[in-house]
Design a protein around this motif. Structure first.
Motif, mmCIF file in Angstrom:
data_model
loop_
_atom_site.group_PDB
_atom_site.id
_atom_site.type_symbol
_atom_site.label_atom_id
_atom_site.label_comp_id
_atom_site.label_asym_id
_atom_site.label_seq_id
_atom_site.Cartn_x
_atom_site.Cartn_y
_atom_site.Cartn_z
ATOM 1 N N TYR A 43 -48.313 -2.521 -11.561
ATOM 2 C CA TYR A 43 -47.744 -3.161 -12.641
ATOM 3 C C TYR A 43 -46.551 -4.194 -12.453
ATOM 4 N N ARG A 44 -45.610 -3.680 -11.697
ATOM 5 C CA ARG A 44 -44.478 -4.515 -11.406
ATOM 6 C C ARG A 44 -44.634 -5.620 -10.372
ATOM 7 N N THR A 45 -45.906 -5.522 -9.891
ATOM 8 C CA THR A 45 -46.151 -6.661 -8.565
ATOM 9 C C THR A 45 -46.758 -7.822 -9.292
ATOM 10 N N TYR A 46 -47.987 -7.439 -9.892
ATOM 11 C CA TYR A 46 -48.821 -8.535 -10.577
ATOM 12 C C TYR A 46 -48.351 -8.825 -11.970
ATOM 13 N N THR A 47 -47.237 -9.464 -12.190
ATOM 14 C CA THR A 47 -46.607 -9.637 -13.382
ATOM 15 C C THR A 47 -47.526 -10.708 -14.190
ATOM 16 N N HIS A 48 -48.183 -11.652 -13.247
ATOM 17 C CA HIS A 48 -48.722 -12.708 -14.133
ATOM 18 C C HIS A 48 -49.836 -12.132 -14.753
ATOM 19 N N SER A 49 -50.747 -11.088 -14.102
ATOM 20 C CA SER A 49 -51.760 -10.577 -14.856
ATOM 21 C C SER A 49 -51.602 -9.294 -15.604
ATOM 22 N N LEU A 50 -50.283 -8.689 -15.374
ATOM 23 C CA LEU A 50 -50.315 -7.361 -16.163
ATOM 24 C C LEU A 50 -49.341 -7.310 -16.968
ATOM 25 N N MET A 51 -48.433 -8.408 -17.324
ATOM 26 C CA MET A 51 -47.206 -8.551 -17.858
ATOM 27 C C MET A 51 -47.433 -8.492 -19.411
ATOM 28 N N HIS A 52 -48.627 -8.681 -19.964
ATOM 29 C CA HIS A 52 -49.022 -8.660 -21.201
ATOM 30 C C HIS A 52 -49.893 -7.369 -21.477
ATOM 31 N N CYS A 53 -49.518 -6.145 -21.394
ATOM 32 C CA CYS A 53 -50.468 -4.954 -21.297
ATOM 33 C C CYS A 53 -50.145 -4.047 -22.312
ATOM 34 N N TYR A 54 -51.383 -3.573 -22.888
ATOM 35 C CA TYR A 54 -51.217 -2.649 -24.131
ATOM 36 C C TYR A 54 -51.951 -1.285 -23.707
ATOM 37 N N GLU A 55 -51.249 -0.068 -24.272
ATOM 38 C CA GLU A 55 -52.325 0.932 -24.241
ATOM 39 C C GLU A 55 -53.199 0.889 -25.412
ATOM 40 N N VAL A 56 -54.374 1.362 -25.036
ATOM 41 C CA VAL A 56 -55.383 1.574 -26.201
ATOM 42 C C VAL A 56 -55.479 2.961 -26.612
ATOM 43 N N ILE A 57 -55.073 3.275 -27.747
ATOM 44 C CA ILE A 57 -55.123 4.587 -28.258
ATOM 45 C C ILE A 57 -56.344 5.216 -28.803
ATOM 46 N N PRO A 58 -56.950 6.011 -28.115
ATOM 47 C CA PRO A 58 -58.451 6.024 -28.156
ATOM 48 C C PRO A 58 -58.659 6.906 -29.662
ATOM 49 N N GLU A 59 -59.702 6.918 -30.341
ATOM 50 C CA GLU A 59 -60.113 7.135 -31.634
ATOM 51 C C GLU A 59 -60.026 8.738 -31.376
ATOM 52 N N GLY A 60 -59.359 9.442 -32.346
ATOM 53 C CA GLY A 60 -59.579 10.840 -32.228
ATOM 54 C C GLY A 60 -58.631 11.635 -31.118
ATOM 55 N N ALA A 61 -57.912 10.944 -30.463
ATOM 56 C CA ALA A 61 -57.133 11.397 -29.569
ATOM 57 C C ALA A 61 -55.901 12.052 -29.703
ATOM 58 N N VAL A 62 -55.788 13.250 -29.345
ATOM 59 C CA VAL A 62 -54.212 13.788 -29.499
ATOM 60 C C VAL A 62 -53.286 12.982 -29.014
ATOM 61 N N CYS A 63 -52.380 12.754 -29.848
ATOM 62 C CA CYS A 63 -51.020 11.687 -29.358
ATOM 63 C C CYS A 63 -49.802 11.954 -30.043
ATOM 64 N N LYS A 64 -48.868 11.340 -29.578
ATOM 65 C CA LYS A 64 -47.248 11.495 -30.008
ATOM 66 C C LYS A 64 -47.120 10.531 -31.213
ATOM 67 N N LEU A 65 -46.203 11.027 -31.983
ATOM 68 C CA LEU A 65 -45.601 10.290 -33.220
ATOM 69 C C LEU A 65 -45.083 9.147 -32.672
ATOM 70 N N TYR A 66 -45.583 7.836 -33.283
ATOM 71 C CA TYR A 66 -44.922 6.614 -32.728
ATOM 72 C C TYR A 66 -44.662 5.744 -33.920
ATOM 73 N N PHE A 67 -43.551 4.691 -33.601
ATOM 74 C CA PHE A 67 -43.292 3.647 -34.919
ATOM 75 C C PHE A 67 -43.155 2.392 -34.112
ATOM 76 N N ASP A 68 -43.421 1.345 -34.863
ATOM 77 C CA ASP A 68 -43.343 -0.103 -34.454
ATOM 78 C C ASP A 68 -42.368 -0.602 -35.672
ATOM 79 N N LEU A 69 -41.277 -1.060 -35.394
ATOM 80 C CA LEU A 69 -40.071 -1.458 -36.094
ATOM 81 C C LEU A 69 -39.890 -3.038 -35.737
ATOM 82 N N GLU A 70 -39.651 -3.590 -37.051
ATOM 83 C CA GLU A 70 -39.166 -5.021 -36.789
ATOM 84 C C GLU A 70 -38.784 -5.572 -38.128
ATOM 85 N N PHE A 71 -37.855 -6.806 -37.799
ATOM 86 C CA PHE A 71 -37.449 -7.418 -39.088
ATOM 87 C C PHE A 71 -36.953 -8.945 -38.716
#
Ligand SMILES: [Zn+2]
Length: 503
Positions: A89-117
Motif C-alpha cells: 500500500y505505502r509503496t505503490y502509491t500511484h496504483s493504490l492511493m485511491h483505495c476503498y474497502e468493499v463492504i460485502p452484503e450481509g457481512a458483520v461490520c462495525k458502526l461507521y460514519f461519513d461526515l462532511e460539510f
C-alpha cells in the motif's frame, strides 16, 4: 562544503529520488506463518471479485481502486489479504492511493460514519465540536438501545478535510459487539437521527407535523448541530446517510479521492488508540482498526435493528422469511445446515445467521434442536450453534451452554456440491488486469498471462526493470549514495522526493 561539490551531490540525490519514484524498492510480500499466503488479483467487475474472494482458501477481501488516467470514477477490484495490501500500500502509491474497502452484503461490520460539510457555506461551524457532540450522542443511544458502554476512546476518528470541505470518517470498535451488517447500521443511524431528519422534512414542507410529533421532538436532545448548508445554500445533514447500502465502497485510511490530495489521516482530536499486535507498526494497527468489516467471530453480541415487515418488503425479499427460518444468502448452505440439525424426529430450525466476511464464517443459531457433541446429549434449554467455514469447507458445532463455552466440536467436511470453490470456476477473461513489479496495474495483453499470483516472479520481472546496463547504473548510484549519505538529512531527501513527485 564548496558549492560545486554540494551541487553535484544534490543532483545525484535528485536523480535517485526520481528513480525511487519510478521504481519503489518494494520487497516481495513474504507472509509470516500466521499470515495468509500471497493472493493478488485484479478484476474489472465487482461481482466477479466478490465471488472469487469467497472461493479463496485464504482470508482475502475485495478492495476498489480508482484508476489513474482514466475517466473520473472508473474503478477496478482487487482481491488480496489485509496484510498483503498493507505491504504494498505505502509503496505503490500511484496504483493504490485511491483505495476503498468493499463492504460485502450481509457481512458483520462495525458502526461507521461519513461526515462532511462545505466550509464556505457554513462559516462559523465548528467541525470538531460537531464531531464530539455526535460521538457523545451515539454513545448515549448505544447505551439506551443496546445497553452497550462506549466512549470517544472506542472511536477511530479519521480526517481528510481540505480548505473547501470538512471531511471525517468515524469507525466505532465496540467491546464485544458488532452490527449484523451495514444495512442494520444504517437503520440504527436513521432511527437515532429521526428527530433531525423529521425537522428537515417538516421545514421542507414534506411532512405535516402532528402536535404529538412536535412535542416529542422538543423533548429529544437538540440535534440541530447536525444541520448544515450545502454548496447551494440548502439545508442538509452533517451525517451522510447514503453510505449504508449493499456492497458500499468506503475509502481507506491513507487513501485520497481521485484528483484530490487529501488522504485520510488520524484526526488531531482522535481519542482512539489501536491495539498494536506484536511486530506490527502503529500505522498498520490503525489501518486494521479502520477496516469496517475487519471483525473476527469471538462469540460477541451481534446488534440488529429490525423493521416491521411490510407487505412490500415481503414481496421484494421472499427468501428472507421462509417457513419461520431466516435464510442466509447461501441458501444451499442453509439447506445443508437444516439437514445436520435433524435427529430422533427433531427438526431444528435456523433462528438467525451471521456472516463474518473477514474469516468467511457463517454462524447459525439453531432453534429446537439442542444436541451437543460436548455432552453427547440434548441440552434442556440452551441452544447450539453450527459454524460453517466457507474457506476451509468444513463445519463444526459450538454451544451457548455456559459449561460448553469454549467447546468446539470436530470439523466435518462440507458436501462438495455446496463448496464455493466447486461452484466458482474462474473464467480467465474475468481477470483483465495485472500488476507489475513497479506497482503498475495495466490491462493484461493475453488471458494466458493469468497466473496464480499476478505479482511477477523474479525471472519474469527483468523486462520491467529495464536492461542490464540500467540496472548496473542504478545499483552503482545507489551504492554511491549509501556511502555518501551520512550528512544528508531525511528532510532534504523528502523535499527532493516531493519536488519530483509527478502529482
Ligand atoms: Zn453444549
Amino acid at each position: 562544503l564548496c558549492g560545486g561539490h554540494w551541487g553535484d551531490r544534490l543532483k545525484k540525490v535528485e536523480q535517485l529520488a526520481q528513480s525511487f519514484q519510478l521504481y519503489p524498492l518494494a520487497t516481495r510480500y513474504k507472509p509470516r506463518l500466521w499470515q495468509p499466503s500471497s493472493i493478488w488479483k485484479v478484476f474489472p467487475r465487482q461481482n466477479t471479485a466478490i465471488s472469487f474472494a469467497q472461493s479463496c482458501k485464504e482470508a482475502v477481501h475485495v478492495f476498489a481502486l480508482e484508476k489513474e488516467k482514466t475517466s473520473q470514477g472508473q474503478r477496478i477490484y482487487l482481491v488480496t489479504s489485509y496484510s498483503e495490501l498493507w505491504h504494498y500500500y505505502r509503496t505503490y502509491t500511484h496504483s493504490l492511493m485511491h483505495c476503498y474497502e468493499v463492504i460485502p452484503e450481509g457481512a458483520v461490520c462495525k458502526l461507521y460514519f461519513d461526515l462532511e460539510f462545505h466550509k464556505p457555506s457554513n462559516k462559523g461551524a465548528d467541525g470538531k465540536t460537531m464531531v464530539s457532540s455526535l460521538i457523545q450522542y451515539v454513545c448515549d443511544k448505544l447505551m439506551d438501545v443496546y445497553g452497550i458502554e462506549c466512549s470517544a476512546k472506542n472511536v477511530l476518528n479519521l480526517d481528510s478535510s481540505t480548505e473547501e470541505k470538512f471531511s471525517r470518517h468515524l469507525i466505532f470498535s465496540l467491546q464485544n459487539a458488532a452490527f449484523k451488517d451495514n444495512i442494520h447500521v444504517g437503520r440504527f443511524i436513521h432511527a437515532i437521527l429521526q428527530p433531525v431528519i423529521n425537522k428537515k422534512q417538516a421545514e421542507a414542507g414534506e411532512l405535516a407535523e402532528s402536535p404529538q410529533t412536535k412535542k416529542r421532538r422538543q423533548e429529544e436532545k437538540d440535534l440541530s448541530f447536525l444541520q448544515v448548508k450545502n454548496k447551494d445554500g440548502q439545508n442538509c445533514l452533517f451525517v451522510d446517510l447514503g453510505v449504508y447500502t449493499k456492497n458500499r465502497n468506503f475509502r481507506l485510511y491513507k487513501s485520497s479521492k481521485m484528483g484530490k490530495n487529501s488522504a485520510f489521516s488520524v484526526a488531531d482530536d482522535n481519542k482512539f488508540t489501536a491495539k498494536a499486535e506484536k511486530g506490527m507498526s502503529v500505522e498498520e494497527s490503525i489501518f486494521l482498526a479502520s477496516l469496517v468489516c475487519n471483525v473476527s467471530f469471538t462469540g460477541q453480541r451481534i446488534l440488529t435493528w429490525e423493521v416491521p415487515e411490510t407487505k412490500e418488503s415481503k414481496t421484494l425479499r421472499p427468501h428472507w422469511s421462509l417457513s419461520g427460518s431466516q435464510l442466509s444468502p447461501h441458501q444451499e448452505v442453509d439447506t445443508f445446515v437444516l439437514s445436520v440439525v435433524e435427529k430422533d424426529g427433531i427438526q431444528g430450525s435456523i433462528r438467525r445467521w451471521n456472516y463474518f466476511a473477514a474469516e468467511q464464517l457463517l454462524v447459525y443459531d439453531i432453534a429446537k434442536y439442542r444436541w451437543c457433541e460436548n455432552v453427547k446429549r440434548f441440552h434442556k434449554s440452551n441452544n447450539i450453534m453450527i459454524v460453517v467455514d466457507l474457506k476451509e469447507e468444513v463445519w463444526y458445532q459450538k454451544c451457548h451452554d455456559p459449561d460448553c463455552r469454549n467447546f468446539r466440536s470436530s470439523s466435518y467436511p462440507l458436501p462438495q456440491e455446496i463448496c464455493v470453490s466447486y461452484i466458482m470456476t474462474l473464467d480467465e477473461e474475468d481477470q483483465a488486469y495485472l500488476m507489475d513489479d513497479a506497482g503498475n496495474i495495466e490491462p493484461s495483453q493475453t488471458a494466458n498471462q493469468v497466473t496464480q499470483s499476478t505479482v511477477c516472479s523474479e525471472e519474469q520481472s527483468s523486462d520491467v526493470w529495464g536492461d542490464t546496463q540500467d540496472d548496473q547504473d542504478y545499483l552503482k548510484s545507489l551504492n554511491d549514495f549509501e556511502q555518501n549519505s551520512g550528512d544528508i538529512s531525511d528532510q532534504l531527501l523528502l523535499n527532493c522526493m516531493a519536488e519530483f513527485d509527478p502529482q
